[in-house]
Design an enzyme around this catalytic site. Structure first.
Site, PDB file in Angstrom:
ATOM      1  N   LYS A  13      -1.701  -7.281  10.862  1.00 56.61           N
ATOM      2  CA  LYS A  13      -1.609  -8.129   9.671  1.00 56.61           C
ATOM      3  C   LYS A  13      -0.608  -9.273   9.889  1.00 56.61           C
ATOM      4  CE  LYS A  13      -0.309  -4.730   6.911  1.00 56.61           C
ATOM      5  NZ  LYS A  13      -0.244  -3.572   7.818  1.00 56.61           N
ATOM      6  N   ARG A  87       0.647  -1.996  -1.772  1.00 56.95           N
ATOM      7  CA  ARG A  87       0.462  -0.764  -1.008  1.00 56.95           C
ATOM      8  C   ARG A  87       0.168   0.421  -1.917  1.00 56.95           C
ATOM      9  NH1 ARG A  87       3.800  -2.580   3.726  1.00 56.95           N
ATOM     10  NH2 ARG A  87       3.645  -1.031   5.360  1.00 56.95           N
ATOM     11  N   ARG A 126       5.482  -2.242  20.621  1.00 55.77           N
ATOM     12  CA  ARG A 126       5.668  -3.542  19.976  1.00 55.77           C
ATOM     13  C   ARG A 126       7.120  -3.999  19.973  1.00 55.77           C
ATOM     14  NH1 ARG A 126       3.455  -4.055  13.839  1.00 55.77           N
ATOM     15  NH2 ARG A 126       5.083  -2.618  13.201  1.00 55.77           N
ATOM     16  N   ARG A 160      11.596  -2.674  16.190  1.00 57.03           N
ATOM     17  CA  ARG A 160      11.887  -2.252  14.817  1.00 57.03           C
ATOM     18  C   ARG A 160      12.372  -0.819  14.789  1.00 57.03           C
ATOM     19  NH1 ARG A 160       6.988  -4.016  10.959  1.00 57.03           N
ATOM     20  NH2 ARG A 160       7.524  -1.992  10.087  1.00 57.03           N
ATOM     21  N   ARG A 171       4.510   6.871   8.095  1.00 54.76           N
ATOM     22  CA  ARG A 171       3.951   5.605   7.584  1.00 54.76           C
ATOM     23  C   ARG A 171       2.428   5.700   7.497  1.00 54.76           C
ATOM     24  NH1 ARG A 171       6.582   1.940  11.856  1.00 54.76           N
ATOM     25  NH2 ARG A 171       5.458   0.171  10.987  1.00 54.76           N
TER      26      ARG A 171
HETATM   27  P1  AMP Z   1       5.784  -3.293   7.138  1.00 54.47           P
HETATM   28  O1  AMP Z   1       6.630  -4.292   7.849  1.00 54.47           O
HETATM   29  O2  AMP Z   1       4.795  -3.927   6.202  1.00 54.47           O
HETATM   30  O3  AMP Z   1       5.148  -2.301   8.077  1.00 54.47           O
HETATM   31  O4  AMP Z   1       6.774  -2.444   6.195  1.00 54.47           O
HETATM   32  C1  AMP Z   1       7.835  -1.696   6.731  1.00 54.47           C
HETATM   33  C2  AMP Z   1       8.335  -0.702   5.690  1.00 54.47           C
HETATM   34  O5  AMP Z   1       8.805  -1.409   4.528  1.00 54.47           O
HETATM   35  C3  AMP Z   1       7.306   0.260   5.157  1.00 54.47           C
HETATM   36  O6  AMP Z   1       7.132   1.405   5.992  1.00 54.47           O
HETATM   37  C4  AMP Z   1       7.904   0.633   3.799  1.00 54.47           C
HETATM   38  O7  AMP Z   1       8.996   1.519   3.939  1.00 54.47           O
HETATM   39  C5  AMP Z   1       8.476  -0.710   3.334  1.00 54.47           C
HETATM   40  N1  AMP Z   1       7.490  -1.517   2.595  1.00 54.47           N
HETATM   41  C6  AMP Z   1       6.945  -2.715   2.980  1.00 54.47           C
HETATM   42  N2  AMP Z   1       6.103  -3.172   2.059  1.00 54.47           N
HETATM   43  C7  AMP Z   1       6.093  -2.249   1.046  1.00 54.47           C
HETATM   44  C8  AMP Z   1       5.387  -2.148  -0.185  1.00 54.47           C
HETATM   45  N3  AMP Z   1       4.514  -3.081  -0.576  1.00 54.47           N
HETATM   46  N4  AMP Z   1       5.629  -1.048  -0.952  1.00 54.47           N
HETATM   47  C9  AMP Z   1       6.517  -0.105  -0.576  1.00 54.47           C
HETATM   48  N5  AMP Z   1       7.198  -0.128   0.581  1.00 54.47           N
HETATM   49  C10 AMP Z   1       6.990  -1.204   1.397  1.00 54.47           C
END
Ligand code: AMP
Length: 216
Positions: A13, A87, A126, A160, A171
């Site tokens: 994404k 989400r 990554r 990360r 996740r």
């Molecule tokens: P991402 O970079 O989108 O993979 O997000 C990393 C982490 O941030 C996720 O595993 C969640 O802990 C938190 N996170 C990101 N976006 C959301 C969301 N829309 N709702 C809840 N937690 C989020």
């Protein structure tokens, strides 16, 4: 156009969102990026968010809806790309309301389909440029010069904290439990488009472009 990129962690994404920012002047709203910024703020909220993220759980709907709401008022000539948001169904409802309030609407939801095995391979290899966020991979996309970002010349590469096997498992569970119901939700609204996230980056980009240009 305002679009959602929907898919599990590692679906690509962020990579595709960054291309759309460059090619179509769109604005990327990544709640993951916003939360990573918040966790470095040194505040109590930052610490709570950091613990939740490192476990691989979802941050509360209130926090992420608040973060998105703050960004929706600005000028968005090319439209918004929602990356990693919504989400949960509650976040999806909140987004509909927030867009309406701002006089905007959602044009398309693009689901990026990738199988779990590929996700694990992608995520565990990554790393990103600490300056511009360009995404690299140990096996499939190394910078031309080791340790130097192809895009901005930055030399600080980062892995990360939540890109490890335990966190990834959690996740993925969160994705299937709480986020995948959004596929049916947007399908029922006639807004869902699906692309093969396992294809080459260029081909995924072309499939997304076809959706945005109405030629899919
Ligand atoms: P991402 O970079 O989108 O993979 O997000 C990393 C982490 O941030 C996720 O595993 C969640 O802990 C938190 N996170 C990101 N976006 C959301 C969301 N829309 N709702 C809840 N937690 C989020």
């Amino acid at each position: 156009m305002n679009i959602i990129l929907l898919g599990p962690p590692g679906a690509g994404k962020g990579t595709q969102a960054r291309r759309l920012v460059e090619e179509r002047n769109m604005i990327q709203l990544s709640t993951g990026d916003m939360l990573r910024e918040a966790r470095t703020s040194g505040t109590e909220m930052g610490q709570i968010v950091a613990d939740v993220m490192d476990r691989g759980d979802l941050v509360t709907d209130e926090i992420v809806i608040g973060l998105i709401d703050e960004k929706l008022s600005g000028d968005a000539a090319g439209g918004f790309i929602f990356d990693g948001f919504p989400r949960t169904l509650r976040q999806a409802d909140a987004l509909t309301r927030s867009l309406e309030k701002a006089g905007m609407s959602l044009d398309a939801v693009i689901e990026m389909q990738v199988d779990d095995e590929a996700l694990v391979r992608r995520i565990t290899g990554r790393f990103t440029c600490g300056s511009c966020g360009e995404v690299y991979h140990d096996e499939t996309k190394r910078p031309a010069v080791e340790g130097v970002c192809d895009v901005c010349g930055g030399t600080e590469m980062k892995h990360r904290a939540d890109d490890n096997a335990d966190s990834l498992k959690q996740r993925l569970m969160e994705y299937y439990k709480k986020t995948s119901p959004l596929i049916g939700y947007y399908y029922a609204k006639g807004q869902l488009h699906t692309v093969d996230g396992l294809a080459e980056i260029e081909d995924v980009a072309a499939s997304i472009a076809a959706v945005l240009d109405g030629t899919a």
